[in-house]
Design a protein around this motif. Sequence first.
Motif, PDB file in Angstrom:
ATOM      1  N   GLU A 268      34.891  31.373  30.453  1.00 24.23           N
ATOM      2  CA  GLU A 268      35.000  31.499  28.967  1.00 24.23           C
ATOM      3  C   GLU A 268      35.926  32.885  28.740  1.00 24.23           C
ATOM      4  OE1 GLU A 268      31.261  31.328  27.209  1.00 24.23           O
ATOM      5  OE2 GLU A 268      31.050  29.134  27.129  1.00 24.23           O
ATOM      6  N   GLU A 269      35.270  33.894  29.413  1.00 26.26           N
ATOM      7  CA  GLU A 269      36.082  35.157  29.277  1.00 26.26           C
ATOM      8  C   GLU A 269      37.710  34.960  29.767  1.00 26.26           C
ATOM      9  OE1 GLU A 269      35.769  38.893  31.852  1.00 26.26           O
ATOM     10  OE2 GLU A 269      33.995  38.669  30.544  1.00 26.26           O
ATOM     11  N   ASP A 270      37.860  34.524  30.927  1.00 24.02           N
ATOM     12  CA  ASP A 270      39.354  34.189  31.359  1.00 24.02           C
ATOM     13  C   ASP A 270      40.103  33.356  30.141  1.00 24.02           C
ATOM     14  OD1 ASP A 270      38.723  36.016  33.432  1.00 24.02           O
ATOM     15  OD2 ASP A 270      38.396  34.224  34.917  1.00 24.02           O
ATOM     16  N   TYR A 271      39.397  32.384  29.942  1.00 21.28           N
ATOM     17  CA  TYR A 271      39.959  31.384  29.087  1.00 21.28           C
ATOM     18  C   TYR A 271      40.540  32.279  27.676  1.00 21.28           C
ATOM     19  CZ  TYR A 271      41.170  27.371  26.118  1.00 21.28           C
ATOM     20  OH  TYR A 271      41.943  26.531  25.175  1.00 21.28           O
ATOM     21  N   GLN A 349      43.539  32.409  38.534  1.00 19.02           N
ATOM     22  CA  GLN A 349      42.269  31.482  39.313  1.00 19.02           C
ATOM     23  C   GLN A 349      42.274  31.739  40.698  1.00 19.02           C
ATOM     24  OE1 GLN A 349      42.943  28.742  41.204  1.00 19.02           O
ATOM     25  NE2 GLN A 349      41.009  28.117  41.162  1.00 19.02           N
ATOM     26  N   GLY A 350      43.118  31.874  41.566  1.00 16.40           N
ATOM     27  CA  GLY A 350      42.970  32.231  42.998  1.00 16.40           C
ATOM     28  C   GLY A 350      42.189  33.469  43.147  1.00 16.40           C
ATOM     29  N   PRO A 434      49.291  39.982  37.703  1.00 15.13           N
ATOM     30  CA  PRO A 434      47.879  39.832  38.010  1.00 15.13           C
ATOM     31  C   PRO A 434      47.451  40.336  39.281  1.00 15.13           C
ATOM     32  CG  PRO A 434      48.802  37.978  37.286  1.00 15.13           C
ATOM     33  CD  PRO A 434      49.917  38.894  37.430  1.00 15.13           C
ATOM     34  N   LEU A 435      48.289  40.110  40.529  1.00 15.53           N
ATOM     35  CA  LEU A 435      48.050  40.708  41.639  1.00 15.53           C
ATOM     36  C   LEU A 435      47.900  42.590  41.691  1.00 15.53           C
ATOM     37  CD1 LEU A 435      50.221  38.652  43.690  1.00 15.53           C
ATOM     38  CD2 LEU A 435      47.865  38.442  43.935  1.00 15.53           C
ATOM     39  N   ASP A 443      41.066  43.681  35.450  1.00 15.91           N
ATOM     40  CA  ASP A 443      40.917  42.389  35.432  1.00 15.91           C
ATOM     41  C   ASP A 443      42.156  41.853  35.240  1.00 15.91           C
ATOM     42  OD1 ASP A 443      40.223  39.590  35.011  1.00 15.91           O
ATOM     43  OD2 ASP A 443      38.696  40.261  33.220  1.00 15.91           O
ATOM     44  N   PRO A 444      42.407  40.913  36.207  1.00 12.37           N
ATOM     45  CA  PRO A 444      43.983  40.418  36.204  1.00 12.37           C
ATOM     46  C   PRO A 444      44.066  39.314  35.051  1.00 12.37           C
ATOM     47  CG  PRO A 444      42.732  39.424  38.001  1.00 12.37           C
ATOM     48  CD  PRO A 444      41.754  40.391  37.556  1.00 12.37           C
TER      49      PRO A 444
END
Length: 476
Positions: A268-271, A349-350, A434-435, A443-444
């Motif tokens: 939920e947080e990432d979304y 996601q990875g 993100p990397l 947080d990416p």
Amino acid sequence: MSTLSARLNENSAPRELDEVIAQEVELRLEENDFAAALDLLQQLHPADIARLVTELGRDHAASLTLALPTITGANVLAELDEAFCADLLSEVSTERITALLNELESDDAADVLSNLDETVRQRVLRVLEDRESVKGLLEYGEETAGGIMATEVVSALANWTVAEATEEIRRNAENTQDLYVVFVIDEAKKLKGFVTIRRLLLSPSDAVIGDVMRTDIRYVTAEVDQEEVVRIMERYDLVSLAVVDDNRRLIGHVTIDDAVDVIREEAEEDYLRLSGITGDEDQTDTVFSITRGRLPWLLLGMVGAVFAGSVIGVYEENIRRASVLAAFIPVVMAMAGNAGIQSSAIIVQGLASGEVWSVNMLRRMGKEVYVAIANGLALAAVMIVAVLVVFGWMASIWPSFVIQAPDPWRLAATAGLSLFVVVILAAVIGATIPLMLDRIGVDPALATGPFITTSNDIIGLLVFFMLAAVLYLPFI
């Protein structure tokens, strides 16, 4: 008794919450018939009661929750959003809060207490039955293994027999709700292995635990991040993960239900961050808190749009010379944003699942570049064909259009090449940010959403107008 109430009471098994039951409960509350409302609620699972309570007004929610039987009320508290739960308990007596928390496992009790007023928390801790365990859990970070673990574990010494271990399970049955394995320790409480309940039941009663236990045990320390805990449990198909201190002494365990909660919270947080919302957002939050979470990214998007508009303004003369260029602005911005979001989403996601490591950045970047080249070539080919077809059709029904857009072949080539370059750059940026953020401990997920979209819009426009200035405008 209503028809619905009679139907519910025919079956003592918990019912699943549906719209009919919810409306019936709300109707009873409007009629001030709390007894009937409680009768309906007691037919539901605590998780469904929590869902229903969240939808009610604060006064009704508090009254219903606290009027439930102690065990049911405690389980409902464990299912509620922590901030919402704290609000419900803000005016409840210490005695009632203590009675509710005494029915919960230590980790759930600690979660509820952590959001209460400090004065109330200390009063409850002084009289709580399991106060030492709960107090210890409150000292750990909220998003660490220690913060989500339960201290109620069943352990056995390696020299015990199966019969002795089984008796230990019986002694702890009342305090241990989730029992999947028996952890094996030595005299100093250091973790040595584990025995599954199935293995315990199938072994002779006089068998020695040390002979039937497994030593390939996975464990984490209390400071490990909860996301890493979930990754370990998922990777090795664990339903219970031991938590130890720095000396490998067993201090608790994380069960599969806690892991599922973490998975849901992190997803939920990432979304939300992908959508440009900072922090958590719950349906019980106030308008102010929701606005505070969304507004920063909207402001960032507005600033980015201003910069994108500035880029268009810089190349205003180019657009005036060939107004047809303006038709490609939305295409370039859309493709740049989409390509960037795709790459960043895959990388985020990875990283979250542990399938991608920032130390292998170059290898992952190479793969994203190859994918971007393939996509860029396909999109460029489609763009060239589309431009030629559309311009041919426009010229057939509107001859003067040729004057507005001369040399359609060169225009098609310029648009196709621009799209090819833009897609590659957007994908590289979407994967790199993100990397890089993960490498420095940020947080990416912050790289997704409006940030990537806005930056790629600006870069895409710059690339398009620069190539148009070189490849198209000088020849018309």
